[in-house]
Enzyme design. Sequence first.
Site, short mmCIF file in Angstrom:
data_model
loop_
_atom_site.label_atom_id
_atom_site.label_comp_id
_atom_site.label_asym_id
_atom_site.label_seq_id
_atom_site.Cartn_x
_atom_site.Cartn_y
_atom_site.Cartn_z
N TYR A 33 4.34 -67.22 -3.35
CA TYR A 33 5.49 -67.20 -4.25
C TYR A 33 6.24 -65.90 -4.04
O TYR A 33 5.64 -64.83 -3.96
CB TYR A 33 5.01 -67.29 -5.70
CG TYR A 33 6.13 -67.24 -6.73
CD1 TYR A 33 7.09 -68.24 -6.81
CD2 TYR A 33 6.21 -66.17 -7.63
CE1 TYR A 33 8.10 -68.19 -7.76
CE2 TYR A 33 7.22 -66.11 -8.58
CZ TYR A 33 8.16 -67.13 -8.64
OH TYR A 33 9.17 -67.07 -9.58
N LYS A 83 6.11 -55.89 -10.87
CA LYS A 83 4.95 -55.89 -11.77
C LYS A 83 4.44 -54.48 -12.08
O LYS A 83 5.02 -53.82 -12.93
CB LYS A 83 3.88 -56.84 -11.21
CG LYS A 83 4.47 -58.27 -11.10
CD LYS A 83 3.51 -59.40 -10.97
CE LYS A 83 4.25 -60.72 -11.21
NZ LYS A 83 4.37 -61.59 -10.06
N ASP A 86 5.41 -58.89 0.71
CA ASP A 86 5.72 -59.03 -0.71
C ASP A 86 4.49 -58.53 -1.47
O ASP A 86 3.52 -59.27 -1.63
CB ASP A 86 6.04 -60.48 -1.05
CG ASP A 86 6.34 -60.66 -2.53
OD1 ASP A 86 6.10 -59.73 -3.32
OD2 ASP A 86 6.83 -61.75 -2.89
C1 LIG Z 1 5.69 -62.32 -9.64
C2 LIG Z 1 6.03 -62.33 -8.20
C3 LIG Z 1 7.35 -62.28 -7.74
C4 LIG Z 1 8.52 -62.38 -8.67
O1 LIG Z 1 8.61 -61.31 -9.53
P1 LIG Z 1 9.45 -61.48 -10.90
O2 LIG Z 1 9.44 -60.10 -11.47
O3 LIG Z 1 8.72 -62.49 -11.70
O4 LIG Z 1 10.80 -61.92 -10.51
C5 LIG Z 1 7.57 -62.18 -6.39
N1 LIG Z 1 6.54 -62.13 -5.52
C6 LIG Z 1 5.27 -62.18 -5.92
C7 LIG Z 1 4.17 -62.08 -4.92
C8 LIG Z 1 4.97 -62.30 -7.27
O5 LIG Z 1 3.70 -62.41 -7.66
#
Ligand SMILES: *Cc1c(COP(=O)(O)O)cnc(C)c1O
Length: 427
Positions: free
Chosen positions: A144, A267, A239
């Site tokens: 994701y 996060k 990511d």
């Molecule tokens: C949570 C998440 C996102 C998106 O971050 P948001 O602050 O919810 O937009 C992108 N990449 C990864 C791996 C994530 O876990």
Amino acid sequence: MPRASSKVLFREAQRLMPGGVNSPVRAFRSVGGKPIFIARAKGSRIRDVEGRTYIDYVSSWGPMIVGHAHPRVVKAVQKAAAKGTSYGAPTVAENRLAAMVKEAFPSMEKVRMVNSGTEAVMSAIRLARAATGRSDIIKFEGCYHGHSDQMLVKAGSGALTLGIPDSPGVPADLARHTLNLPYNNPDAVEKTLRRRRGKIAAVIVEPVAANAGVIPPAPGFLEGLRELTAEYGALLIFDEVITGFRVAYGGAQERFGVRPDLTCLGKIIGGGLPVGAYGGRGDLMEQMAPEGPVYQAGTLSGNPLAMAAGIATLEILGQPGTYRKLEKKGAYMSAGVAENLKRAGVRAVQNRVGSISCLFFTRSLVTDFKSAIKANTRRFADYFARMLRGGIYLAPSQFEAAFISLAHSKADLDRTLAVQRRVLKKI
Ligand SMILES: *Cc1c(COP(=O)(O)O)cnc(C)c1O
């Protein structure tokens, strides 16, 4: 005055918001229950509006690694708030957090703060396309990367849970540029890079996949991506929105020793406030406006409260021994879970990297999306509901990680294991 119950509040919420929530997985749909409304949280515990407390393993989906309402973080935010909550002009705090990020992630020679992980990824992809003059992106099934149009293709967690691999509203013309390959399979990447030579702008990967449960990178996978992208002139984007400051202070790139061209964070760097960041090679980041022509901006980017929470959180994490402690807690927990599974005669698979883990109700190893979705989600739903009744707050989906924070004490872990021991006998 009687307090409103979660049930009543959720009914009201459903009249006000789609599905009653501001982010889909919160609605408990995949486990068939109703969400609980949270009143407050402290350390490893959260309390609902009806006064029940739970040991929390959702951790706001990752950010709360030092525990909820850590006094140092709270104080930093209060102090910042008293000085004004936003100026739309540079501040010392932005320099400080950027310097901390750069120090932790040497590959991030320059950093840009944004407001969410979604924004960080969206911007890094734009930069990768601009820098390479190419349009296509390789991502991996079950990973994701936020909800920007181009990334909503076989996108793990929320989308996976709801069974919407592609969202309506994403133009086919755009989705066409996102190629999905199986995780942990460098051969598939090589084939695609070869077949579409000169077309792939970037390969984006969660260096530990943590949105389809938890799936560690197979030995050689990340190294393979590094070599292949270099060979074919594509950029490698990590990511690290979950893994950054989580699996090591310097994220998965420190833990696995692979240096990407661009990194996305989120996060944890916001310490529970909305922050994202992206950064990487200086020659790439120089192409961002106003230094270069690639546009990206944000009214609240680098917000003083968010910077203060992030700085305080990273200061706590930067103390010696932090990641050894987290590793120890994680290992203690998985040893206990393994013992519980054995005693109950339940066959299940545990994947763990440091303080993030996932218990899959399946018998075969989970190494990619295909093997993850073999998990028995009905059984998970039963497990989840019973754990919740026992005072353990897990993510309401089979395909999410459980997060352990510095605030989880041995007593918390033991209590969790004791509840689990009873629950596993019943499911
Ligand atoms: C949570 C998440 C996102 C998106 O971050 P948001 O602050 O919810 O937009 C992108 N990449 C990864 C791996 C994530 O876990």
